[in-house]
Design an enzyme around this catalytic site. Structure first.
Site, short mmCIF file in Angstrom:
data_model
loop_
_atom_site.label_atom_id
_atom_site.label_comp_id
_atom_site.label_asym_id
_atom_site.label_seq_id
_atom_site.Cartn_x
_atom_site.Cartn_y
_atom_site.Cartn_z
N HIS A 54 -41.83 64.11 -4.51
CA HIS A 54 -42.59 65.00 -3.62
C HIS A 54 -41.83 66.30 -3.45
O HIS A 54 -40.70 66.44 -3.93
CB HIS A 54 -42.90 64.31 -2.28
N HIS A 56 -40.45 68.11 -0.95
CA HIS A 56 -39.46 68.49 0.06
C HIS A 56 -38.17 69.00 -0.60
O HIS A 56 -37.75 68.49 -1.64
CB HIS A 56 -39.15 67.32 1.00
N ASP A 58 -35.09 68.65 -0.03
CA ASP A 58 -34.00 67.71 -0.31
C ASP A 58 -34.33 66.77 -1.48
O ASP A 58 -33.59 65.81 -1.74
CB ASP A 58 -33.62 66.91 0.95
N HIS A 59 -35.41 67.06 -2.18
CA HIS A 59 -35.78 66.30 -3.38
C HIS A 59 -35.95 67.19 -4.60
O HIS A 59 -35.86 66.71 -5.73
CB HIS A 59 -37.06 65.49 -3.13
N HIS A 113 -46.05 60.09 3.71
CA HIS A 113 -44.93 60.98 4.07
C HIS A 113 -45.37 62.42 3.78
O HIS A 113 -45.25 63.30 4.64
CB HIS A 113 -43.70 60.59 3.27
N ASP A 137 -39.32 59.13 -0.39
CA ASP A 137 -39.28 58.93 1.06
C ASP A 137 -40.48 58.11 1.55
O ASP A 137 -40.94 58.27 2.68
CB ASP A 137 -39.29 60.28 1.79
N HIS A 175 -32.68 58.01 0.59
CA HIS A 175 -31.74 58.28 1.69
C HIS A 175 -30.98 57.03 2.10
O HIS A 175 -31.50 55.92 2.02
CB HIS A 175 -32.49 58.81 2.93
FE FE Z 1 -36.06 63.24 1.89
ZN ZN Z 2 -39.24 63.99 2.19
#
Ligand code: FE
Ligand code: ZN
Length: 257
Positions: A54, A56, A58-59, A113, A137, A175
């Site tokens: 996805h 985001h 942090d990905h 998410h 996530d 995570h």
């Molecule tokens: Fe994440």
């Molecule tokens: Zn995420």
């Protein structure tokens, strides 16, 4: 195919899929480029694919730099993420297949998410292989992702699809949230002996600084409240008789935990 777990940012995991016979690698959700580049250099392998779950940051935070260093890399993501994943070239939907080296991955559409989230499942093709699930996530060890762009109904449906995979599947979530997730789980499923045992194991692992990812899907089915919304004990813990309402209440309680 070997899966190598890399640590990134404060609590993210990046997964490197490695095929040494051909000196190639793929990466799942590169939060940042640096740990990936270091490992690729150490192993002397070339990056051929980025699999994003996805959009985001942090990905996908490492996408741009990895594409610069490996211009021939192919960037995969969900079709609904069009325009949100840097460098995306392949737009995947439910049922699509991706290939890396000797393995075929199946694309599972798991909105909740985010509205576009996908998971990659690499089933075992022979008795020597293990099923590998890269779920971003959506499903966490002992928990699930927050609902930023989806409804409880969508997320429960997405998690149902993941729950239908074999117990032996390894769950590679993005995570290290397991200890906190299980602390919450105990507040709603306190009499579950499998959960109690798992909590003690995870507490020990974390006190030694060990990772708790991957987990086994069979263990998640027994201990993760977000795969257990049909269970009477969880329904009574949130004063509901409705599975989806139970799921929604559990998710709401976890948001405030
Ligand atoms: Fe994440
Ligand atoms: Zn995420």
């Amino acid at each position: 195919m070997q899966v190598i777990r890399l640590e990134a940012l404060s609590d993210n995991y990046i997964f490197l899929l490695c095929y040494r016979q051909q000196n190639i690698a793929a990466v799942v959700d590169p939060a940042e480029a640096k740990p990936v580049l270091t490992k690729l250099h150490e192993l002397e392998v070339e990056l051929v694919a980025i699999f994003n779950t996805h959009h985001h940051s942090d990905h996908v935070g490492g996408n741009k730099e990895l594409i610069q260093k490996f211009p021939q890399v192919t960037v995969y993501g969900g079709i609904e993420d069009r325009g949100r994943i840097p460098g995306q070239q392949v737009f995947l939907q439910a049922g699509d297949r991706v290939q890396f080296a000797d393995r075929i991955g199946e694309v599972i559409f798991v909105p909740g998410h985010t509205r576009a989230h996908i998971a990659y499942y690499f089933p075992p093709q022979n008795p020597d292989e293990i099923g590998e699930l890269f779920c971003g996530d959506t499903l966490f060890a002992g928990g699930c992702g927050r609902l930023f762009e989806g409804t409880p109904t969508q997320m429960a449906d997405s998690l149902s699809q993941l729950r239908s995979l074999p117990d032996s599947t390894r769950v590679w979530c993005a995570h290290e949230y397991t200890l906190k997730n299980l602390q919450f789980a105990l507040t709603v499923d306190s009499n579950n002996p499998d959960l109690q045992t798992r909590y003690e194991q995870v507490k020990t692992s974390r006190s030694r600084g060990e990772a708790t990812v991957p987990s086994l899907l069979g263990v998640e089915k027994l201990t993760n409240p977000f795969l257990r919304w049909e269970k009477p004990e969880l329904q009574s813990a949130v004063n509901s008789h409705d599975p989806i309402q139970t799921f929604a209440r559990l998710r709401g309680m976890k948001d405030r935990f």
